[in-house]
Design an enzyme around this catalytic site. Structure first.
Site, PDB file in Angstrom:
ATOM      1  N   SER A 227       0.846  -1.188   0.000  1.00 24.99           N
ATOM      2  CA  SER A 227       0.000   0.000   0.000  1.00 24.99           C
ATOM      3  C   SER A 227       0.885   1.243   0.000  1.00 24.99           C
ATOM      4  CB  SER A 227      -0.903   0.000   1.233  1.00 24.99           C
ATOM      5  OG  SER A 227      -1.578   1.226   1.345  1.00 24.99           O
ATOM      6  N   GLY A 229      -0.535   4.372   0.141  1.00 28.13           N
ATOM      7  CA  GLY A 229      -1.409   5.437   0.597  1.00 28.13           C
ATOM      8  C   GLY A 229      -2.167   6.067  -0.554  1.00 28.13           C
ATOM      9  N   GLY A 232      -1.685   4.842  -4.279  1.00 28.17           N
ATOM     10  CA  GLY A 232      -2.152   3.583  -4.843  1.00 28.17           C
ATOM     11  C   GLY A 232      -1.548   2.351  -4.197  1.00 28.17           C
ATOM     12  N   ASP A 259      -7.016  -2.697   5.902  1.00 18.99           N
ATOM     13  CA  ASP A 259      -7.622  -3.993   6.206  1.00 18.99           C
ATOM     14  C   ASP A 259      -8.737  -4.308   5.207  1.00 18.99           C
ATOM     15  OD1 ASP A 259      -5.945  -3.888   8.473  1.00 18.99           O
ATOM     16  OD2 ASP A 259      -7.493  -2.794   9.569  1.00 18.99           O
TER      17      ASP A 259
END
Length: 319
Positions: A227, A229, A232, A259
């Site tokens: 990830s 943020g 992407g 999650d």
């Protein structure tokens, strides 16, 4: 069936307000109480999307009883080890501008007997539904380890799960992540900061994130779902690598968004381009919801997701 394992679960209290003023009395416009912990959130997101999920976790005290009750109300099966300590309570303060302040409690310390009981419960959960058409497809180990569990605990879980024939996803960081890599988890899901910590150098571009993910694969991870943020996500695997994004206009709360992404990935099969697209759609939907509310299919916007095998290696990462 997808089983989640959350060694350090929590109750999550979220307060929404205009602007937090330190040292003053602040009045919330809204508040909510949700079951918390990374694996718990994955189970919640899976259930919201229509998948069957069971949550394995240690629970103690009145807060533990309430957590189990909240999970069952959401249709999640609970397999719990009763512990002597109280389940922790975390607090989040979400401001209108998108700023989020989190206070995470330390949580209870597990004894050697409680640790062994939790491992046994994981083994039992993996056998759930065998021969009935409801075999466990994935187990997801998520979150920090509580006091009392050594960093190698997740590595032991990975080996145990593989010996039973299931696949395992691991979402943790620091020594616990590094210790588990040699056991060859089927997928690990670090964020940008966790990637940088794992390889011991900054991650400033998409290309540097790819290099860091490949290093984790070299140490044993079969896939890396990273990830980045607002920039992407990456999926780096033996059969291909993909980069994707799903921009959103307004972020309401990013609690549990990662999650939700993992739940989308596993629910879509846990491999390949389509699974990455599902992860992005779930994560983008989650950040537009209050607190740690998990998205339903009605919240998803697959049309906003863009996934490509042409990795923009020179693109700088924000922040």
């Amino acid at each position: 069936m997808i089983v989640t394992i959350t060694p350090n679960p929590s109750l999550d209290r979220t307060y929404e307000l205009g602007t937090l003023v330190p040292g003053e009395v602040n009045r919330a416009s809204h508040d909510r109480l949700d079951p918390g912990g990374k694996g718990v959130n994955v189970s919640r997101a899976l259930t919201a999307a229509g998948h069957r999920s069971s949550a394995v976790l240690p629970l103690g005290g009145l807060s533990g009883q309430l957590l189990a009750d909240l999970l069952r109300r959401q249709g999640i099966e609970v397999a719990a080890v009763t512990i002597a300590g109280d389940t922790r309570i975390n607090v989040s303060i979400a401001e209108d501008g998108g700023s989020l302040t989190k206070i995470n409690a330390v949580g209870p310390e597990l004894s050697a007997a409680e640790s062994a009981a939790l491992l046994a419960l994981v083994r039992d959960a993996q056998k759930t539904g065998q021969g009935t058409g409801n075999d466990v497809a994935w187990l997801a180990c998520c979150g920090s380890l509580p006091r009392g569990l050594a960093p190698e605990w997740y590595a032991e879980v990975v080996a145990q799960v593989h010996s039973g024939g299931a696949r395992i996803a691991l979402d943790t960081s620091g020594p616990a992540l590094l210790a588990a890599l040699s056991a060859r988890p089927d997928v690990v899901k670090p964020n940008r900061e966790e990637l940088a910590e794992a390889v011991g150098r900054p991650v400033r571009t998409v290309g540097e994130a790819v290099d860091a993910a490949e290093e984790l694969r070299g140490r044993g991870a079969q896939q890396v779902l990273a990830s980045l943020g607002a920039d992407g996500m990456l999926l780096i695997a033996e059969d291909g690598s993909w980069y994707g994004s799903a921009p959103v206009a307004v972020v309401r709360s990013d609690v549990g968004a990662g999650d939700a992404s993992l739940a989308g990935f596993l629910g879509a099969g846990g491999a390949g381009r389509e699974a990455l697209a599902a992860a992005l759609a779930h994560g983008a939907a989650a950040v537009q919801l209050p607190g740690s509310v998990m998205p339903t299919p009605a919240d998803l916007d697959p049309a906003a997701v863009v996934v490509t095998a042409d990795l923009p290696l020179e693109r700088p990462l924000r922040g």
